[in-house]
Scaffold this active site. Structure first.
Site, PDB file in Angstrom:
ATOM      1  N   GLY A  65       1.409   9.367   9.917  1.00  0.00           N
ATOM      2  CA  GLY A  65       1.181   9.299   8.474  1.00  0.00           C
ATOM      3  C   GLY A  65       1.669  10.558   7.784  1.00  0.00           C
TER       4      GLY A  65
ATOM      5  CB  THR B 157      -0.935   0.005   1.215  1.00  0.00           C
ATOM      6  OG1 THR B 157      -1.776  -1.150   1.158  1.00  0.00           O
ATOM      7  CG2 THR B 157      -1.795   1.257   1.237  1.00  0.00           C
ATOM      8  CB  VAL B 158       3.333   2.620   2.409  1.00  0.00           C
ATOM      9  CG1 VAL B 158       4.237   3.858   2.484  1.00  0.00           C
ATOM     10  CG2 VAL B 158       2.316   2.662   3.542  1.00  0.00           C
TER      11      VAL B 158
ATOM     12  CG  ASP C  95      -0.170   1.710  14.880  1.00  0.00           C
ATOM     13  OD1 ASP C  95       0.654   1.467  13.992  1.00  0.00           O
ATOM     14  OD2 ASP C  95      -0.769   2.801  14.987  1.00  0.00           O
TER      15      ASP C  95
ATOM     16  CB  ILE D  69       0.374  14.519  10.894  1.00  0.00           C
ATOM     17  CG1 ILE D  69      -1.077  14.109  10.646  1.00  0.00           C
ATOM     18  CG2 ILE D  69       0.442  15.742  11.796  1.00  0.00           C
ATOM     19  CD1 ILE D  69      -1.783  13.616  11.900  1.00  0.00           C
TER      20      ILE D  69
ATOM     21  CE  LYS E  25       1.268   5.055  14.136  1.00  0.00           C
ATOM     22  NZ  LYS E  25      -0.138   5.242  13.697  1.00  0.00           N
TER      23      LYS E  25
ATOM     24  CD  GLU F 260       7.708  14.127   9.768  1.00  0.00           C
ATOM     25  OE1 GLU F 260       6.844  13.932  10.652  1.00  0.00           O
ATOM     26  OE2 GLU F 260       8.680  14.888   9.922  1.00  0.00           O
TER      27      GLU F 260
ATOM     28  CE  LYS G  72       2.928   2.824  12.345  1.00  0.00           C
ATOM     29  NZ  LYS G  72       2.634   1.924  11.215  1.00  0.00           N
TER      30      LYS G  72
END
Length: 415
Positions: free
Chosen positions: A129, A11-12, A196, A131, A200, A124, A100
């Site tokens: 995501g 996806t990314v 998750d 932000i 972070k 980053e 992450k």
């Protein structure tokens, strides 16, 4: 000409490729030189892709190509991501990532390898995501001592809780909807159990407080036990329930406070108004006061935006970023959960009216809450004063020993 490689075409990764080619002209102007995305590494075949000629299954082809100066690692997980990342950095290739889990576990080490070989390890996209939060912390807010960070760091859980709050949707139903819409994985454990968000907050704590913080040391509680009854009582208290990751600087040489857990947050507060799949991160600096970063915390293109932004930063850099760093640690630098001081909401079931009388003796004055359809044998209240969690635990144990069924316990925070 600077060549770039992308490791992973999920996806990314596919989003990174899409954003790069869509905005290539403007990216080259920002970088000040020509750019090309030379390789895409994936174990799968994509014969119908317009980029089919760029795919490879051989990592060493990327590693041994001296024209590749920046590598985007978007595979995820620890291995093979760790081995690929370290190998690239040791060859002087900068690495950018959205991973992450890897940053939370091995960030201090990989940053040190990047410094040793005069390249960069940027991440980053690992928090929030699209932000911007990592660069603001170590650059824009560099004049500040960061005292505390608290945030809604996971869009999946925030979507589920928003559905429970706005539409009276049960947890299981809201989770199923999140999966249907692609916000939650088939196995949603990392999101709904808080892992998750934990990774972070560890990254943010490590960067802000200067020493590596490991997920294993951070008390983590997800949202799987939150019920519609809890949501209704929170509403009576003028609050909403949010999954909050937070960390606080240690005082007087002590250990930092770090935790991920659901909490009552005032519905009109800076974090209480963050809904659906959006994230909100509050940073408390000694000079700026509170600064809040808000936006989509996940998704293909928002995350890809942050990855590509880091690629451009690496291309423009002449050496390792001096401010993006923290010291390694052996762990054990996070205070015990029992030392945390908080107000608390308790929901209990008992035939004895004296439960509230006993609770007041154990916990001090309490504010009694109510909800529509509340059974006669159900009691819910919030403590008026903040107490050490060991005191709260002892009170819960005492109530349980009296035959009281404690149905819910949620921290009450003021952000």
């Amino acid at each position: 000409m600077i060549n770039i490689a992308v490791l992973g075409y999920g996806t990314v990764g596919s989003g990174v490729v899409e954003v790069f080619f869509k905005n290539r002209e403007s990216l080259q102007k920002k970088a000040g030189q020509e750019l090309d995305l030379k390789y895409i590494l994936d174990v799968r075949d994509f014969p119908d892709s317009p980029f089919a000629d760029r795919f490879t299954k051989d990592f060493n082809k990327i590693l041994d190509d001296d024209s590749v100066k920046v590598v985007a690692e978007v595979i995820g997980g620890i291995e093979p991501s760790y081995g690929f990342t370290k190998a690239c950095l040791e060859r002087g290739k900068s690495v950018v990532t959205s991973n992450k889990e890897l940053v939370a576990q091995r960030g201090a080490e990989l940053l040190a390898v990047a410094r040793e070989h005069h390249c960069n390890y940027l991440f980053e996209a690992s928090v929030g995501g699209g932000i911007p939060i990592i660069r603001p912390l170590h650059m824009c807010l560099a004049a500040n001592q960061i005292d505390e960070i608290a945030g809604i760091l996971n869009g999946t859980t925030n979507f589920i809780l928003t559905k429970m709050i706005r539409e009276n949707m049960a947890f299981d139903e809201a989770l199923a909807l999140a999966q249907k819409l692609g916000y939650a994985e088939r196995n949603p454990a990392a999101d709904v159990e808080g892992h998750d968000a934990c990774r972070k907050i560890c990254i943010l704590a490590s960067l802000s407080f200067g020493e590596h913080v490991f997920p294993k040391d951070v008390y983590t509680e997800g949202i799987t036990k939150i019920t519609l009854e809890d949501v209704a009582y929170a509403q009576d208290f003028g609050s909403v329930i949010k999954l909050i990751g937070r960390c606080k600087r240690a005082g007087d040489g002590g250990k930092i406070t770090a935790m991920v857990a659901p909490a009552f947050i005032h519905h009109e507060s800076q974090l209480g108004t963050v809904d659906d799949v959006f994230n909100g991160i509050l940073v408390r600096g000694d000079a700026t006061g509170d600064v809040v970063f808000y936006g989509k915390g996940a998704g293909k293109l928002p995350t890809a935006s942050a990855v590509v932004g880091d690629i451009i930063e690496c291309v423009k850099a002449t050496d390792t970023s001096p401010s993006l760093r923290w010291n390694p640690s052996e762990g054990g630098n996070v205070a015990d959960r029992a030392d945390n001081v908080t107000r608390v909401y308790l929901r209990c079931r008992s035939d004895e009216v004296k439960v509230l009388e006993v609770a007041r003796k154990l916990l001090g004055e309490v504010q009694v809450l109510s909800r529509p359809g509340q059974p006669a044998d159900e009691f819910a209240f919030v403590t008026e004063q903040a107490l050490p969690e060991r005191t709260i635990d002892a009170a819960v144990e005492k109530l349980t020993g009296m035959g009281v069924e404690v149905l819910g316990k949620i921290r009450v925070l003021d952000y």
